[in-house]
Scaffold this motif. Structure first.
Motif, PDB file in Angstrom:
ATOM      1  N   ARG A  26       0.802  -1.228   0.000  1.00 12.71           N
ATOM      2  CA  ARG A  26       0.000   0.000   0.000  1.00 12.71           C
ATOM      3  C   ARG A  26       0.842   1.290   0.000  1.00 12.71           C
ATOM      4  N   LYS A  27       1.984   1.227  -0.651  1.00 11.73           N
ATOM      5  CA  LYS A  27       2.858   2.393  -0.764  1.00 11.73           C
ATOM      6  C   LYS A  27       3.146   2.739  -2.236  1.00 11.73           C
ATOM      7  N   GLY A  28       2.517   2.004  -3.154  1.00  8.01           N
ATOM      8  CA  GLY A  28       2.734   2.245  -4.580  1.00  8.01           C
ATOM      9  C   GLY A  28       4.038   1.652  -5.105  1.00  8.01           C
ATOM     10  N   ILE A  29       4.714   0.853  -4.285  1.00 11.78           N
ATOM     11  CA  ILE A  29       6.024   0.327  -4.673  1.00 11.78           C
ATOM     12  C   ILE A  29       5.910  -0.695  -5.800  1.00 11.78           C
ATOM     13  N   ILE A  30       4.990  -1.632  -5.684  1.00 11.62           N
ATOM     14  CA  ILE A  30       4.900  -2.665  -6.722  1.00 11.62           C
ATOM     15  C   ILE A  30       4.377  -2.067  -8.024  1.00 11.62           C
ATOM     16  N   THR A  31       3.518  -1.062  -7.939  1.00 15.64           N
ATOM     17  CA  THR A  31       3.058  -0.377  -9.151  1.00 15.64           C
ATOM     18  C   THR A  31       4.236   0.302  -9.840  1.00 15.64           C
ATOM     19  N   GLU A  32       5.107   0.918  -9.057  1.00 14.79           N
ATOM     20  CA  GLU A  32       6.319   1.562  -9.587  1.00 14.79           C
ATOM     21  C   GLU A  32       7.197   0.528 -10.304  1.00 14.79           C
ATOM     22  N   ALA A  33       7.348  -0.641  -9.693  1.00 15.27           N
ATOM     23  CA  ALA A  33       8.161  -1.701 -10.291  1.00 15.27           C
ATOM     24  C   ALA A  33       7.525  -2.230 -11.580  1.00 15.27           C
ATOM     25  N   ILE A  34       6.213  -2.430 -11.563  1.00 14.17           N
ATOM     26  CA  ILE A  34       5.526  -2.960 -12.747  1.00 14.17           C
ATOM     27  C   ILE A  34       5.633  -1.981 -13.917  1.00 14.17           C
ATOM     28  N   LYS A  35       5.459  -0.711 -13.643  1.00  9.33           N
ATOM     29  CA  LYS A  35       5.575   0.275 -14.725  1.00  9.33           C
ATOM     30  C   LYS A  35       6.961   0.238 -15.355  1.00  9.33           C
ATOM     31  N   ALA A  36       8.004   0.073 -14.531  1.00  8.57           N
ATOM     32  CA  ALA A  36       9.373  -0.011 -15.062  1.00  8.57           C
ATOM     33  C   ALA A  36       9.557  -1.275 -15.897  1.00  8.57           C
ATOM     34  N   ILE A  37       9.001  -2.378 -15.431  1.00  7.86           N
ATOM     35  CA  ILE A  37       9.123  -3.657 -16.149  1.00  7.86           C
ATOM     36  C   ILE A  37       8.341  -3.613 -17.467  1.00  7.86           C
ATOM     37  N   ILE A  38       7.175  -3.003 -17.435  1.00  9.80           N
ATOM     38  CA  ILE A  38       6.382  -2.869 -18.669  1.00  9.80           C
ATOM     39  C   ILE A  38       7.173  -2.061 -19.698  1.00  9.80           C
ATOM     40  N   GLN A  39       7.741  -0.947 -19.271  1.00 11.09           N
ATOM     41  CA  GLN A  39       8.543  -0.117 -20.182  1.00 11.09           C
ATOM     42  C   GLN A  39       9.727  -0.910 -20.734  1.00 11.09           C
ATOM     43  N   PHE A  40      10.403  -1.643 -19.862  1.00  9.63           N
ATOM     44  CA  PHE A  40      11.531  -2.488 -20.258  1.00  9.63           C
ATOM     45  C   PHE A  40      11.073  -3.540 -21.279  1.00  9.63           C
ATOM     46  N   PHE A  80       8.538  -3.447 -23.384  1.00 12.42           N
ATOM     47  CA  PHE A  80       8.196  -2.882 -24.683  1.00 12.42           C
ATOM     48  C   PHE A  80       9.421  -2.331 -25.415  1.00 12.42           C
ATOM     49  N   THR A  81      10.371  -1.771 -24.700  1.00 11.03           N
ATOM     50  CA  THR A  81      11.521  -1.161 -25.372  1.00 11.03           C
ATOM     51  C   THR A  81      12.665  -2.144 -25.605  1.00 11.03           C
ATOM     52  N   THR A  82      13.078  -2.854 -24.585  1.00 13.27           N
ATOM     53  CA  THR A  82      14.247  -3.734 -24.691  1.00 13.27           C
ATOM     54  C   THR A  82      13.892  -5.107 -25.246  1.00 13.27           C
ATOM     55  N   MET A  83      12.776  -5.668 -24.815  1.00 15.04           N
ATOM     56  CA  MET A  83      12.397  -7.016 -25.239  1.00 15.04           C
ATOM     57  C   MET A  83      11.557  -7.014 -26.522  1.00 15.04           C
ATOM     58  N   ASN A  84      11.192  -5.822 -26.988  1.00 14.96           N
ATOM     59  CA  ASN A  84      10.399  -5.656 -28.207  1.00 14.96           C
ATOM     60  C   ASN A  84       9.056  -6.383 -28.145  1.00 14.96           C
ATOM     61  N   LEU A  91      -8.486 -17.359 -12.146  1.00 17.34           N
ATOM     62  CA  LEU A  91      -7.488 -16.306 -12.320  1.00 17.34           C
ATOM     63  C   LEU A  91      -8.056 -15.182 -13.179  1.00 17.34           C
ATOM     64  N   LYS A  92      -7.850 -13.961 -12.744  1.00 15.56           N
ATOM     65  CA  LYS A  92      -8.230 -12.797 -13.545  1.00 15.56           C
ATOM     66  C   LYS A  92      -7.043 -12.439 -14.435  1.00 15.56           C
ATOM     67  N   LEU A  93      -7.324 -12.190 -15.705  1.00 15.53           N
ATOM     68  CA  LEU A  93      -6.307 -11.876 -16.697  1.00 15.53           C
ATOM     69  C   LEU A  93      -6.373 -10.398 -17.067  1.00 15.53           C
ATOM     70  N   TYR A  94      -5.238  -9.735 -16.972  1.00 15.89           N
ATOM     71  CA  TYR A  94      -5.084  -8.335 -17.362  1.00 15.89           C
ATOM     72  C   TYR A  94      -3.984  -8.260 -18.417  1.00 15.89           C
ATOM     73  N   SER A  95      -4.027  -7.217 -19.252  1.00 13.42           N
ATOM     74  CA  SER A  95      -2.970  -7.034 -20.239  1.00 13.42           C
ATOM     75  C   SER A  95      -2.825  -5.561 -20.597  1.00 13.42           C
ATOM     76  N   ILE A  96      -1.699  -5.281 -21.227  1.00 13.28           N
ATOM     77  CA  ILE A  96      -1.442  -3.956 -21.786  1.00 13.28           C
ATOM     78  C   ILE A  96      -0.694  -4.165 -23.104  1.00 13.28           C
ATOM     79  N   LEU A  97      -1.043  -3.362 -24.103  1.00 10.90           N
ATOM     80  CA  LEU A  97      -0.381  -3.422 -25.399  1.00 10.90           C
ATOM     81  C   LEU A  97       0.615  -2.284 -25.515  1.00 10.90           C
ATOM     82  N   LYS A  98       1.575  -2.467 -26.404  1.00 10.31           N
ATOM     83  CA  LYS A  98       2.658  -1.485 -26.588  1.00 10.31           C
ATOM     84  C   LYS A  98       2.122  -0.079 -26.807  1.00 10.31           C
TER      85      LYS A  98
END
Length: 181
Positions: free
Chosen positions: A108-122, A124-128, A171-178
């Motif tokens: 409840r400090k926004g830490i995992i959201t911060e990590a997920i946003k960084a991983i998502i960016q990684f 899309f950019t590095t892993m294509n 299981l609930k499934l979520y996704s995000i596209l590039k």
């Protein structure tokens, strides 16, 4: 980027409060601290660690895996407080699934959201990647909220999709596209 080469040369990713880095064997004590918490293990497919030996086996499994696996280090105290990784990566279809775990002391400090946003960016950019998915057990409202805050969209519920701790779980499934990131 080539999967084997990326895993071999996993870069450090830095956010405002976090350093996402390769897991090391000297992370064992920190990892045992959060893996032994019943609340942390409630919505994953493993039981809370009862001994440092449980963590040693778990850590060795992570180190030996051929996946993109980051430790979440809290910069303020240089403590390993969780992990975030791509549990699957299909290069042909340019998609991957992420999973994460965080010490209850940092919820409840926004830490995992911060990590997920960084991983998502990684991803899309590095892993294509074109698509990134995440799943959570149906009644894990905290994890579901994190996926929403990270910009992911609910796609549906996979009924009886995982057998863990003696029963089937939806299981609930979520996704995000590039182009949505």
């Amino acid at each position: 980027m080539d999967k084997e080469r990326l895993i071999e040369r996993l870069p450090k990713l830095e956010t405002e409060r976090l350093m996402l880095r390769k897991i090391r064997t000297d992370d064992m004590e920190d990892m045992f601290e959060y893996c032994s918490m019943e609340d942390v293990a409630a919505y994953v497919n493993w039981h809370a660690h009862q001994s440092i030996e449980d963590t040693k086996v778990f850590l060795n499994h992570i180190v030996e895996q051929k996946t993109v696996f980051f430790g979440i280090e809290y910069k303020e105290n240089h403590k390993l407080i969780g992990t975030i990784n791509f549990v699957s990566w299909n290069q042909k279809h340019q998609k991957a699934e992420i999973a994460y775990i965080l010490s209850k002391l940092y919820w409840r400090k926004g830490i995992i959201t911060e990590a997920i946003k960084a991983i998502i960016q990684f991803g899309f950019t590095t892993m294509n990647l074109e698509r990134i998915e995440a799943r959570c057990i149906e009644d894990n409202l905290g994890s579901e909220g994190v996926m929403k805050k990270a910009g992911m969209f609910y796609e549906g519920t996979l009924r009886n999709s995982m057998f863990t701790k003696g029963k089937y779980r939806n299981l609930k499934l979520y996704s995000i596209l590039k182009d949505e990131a």
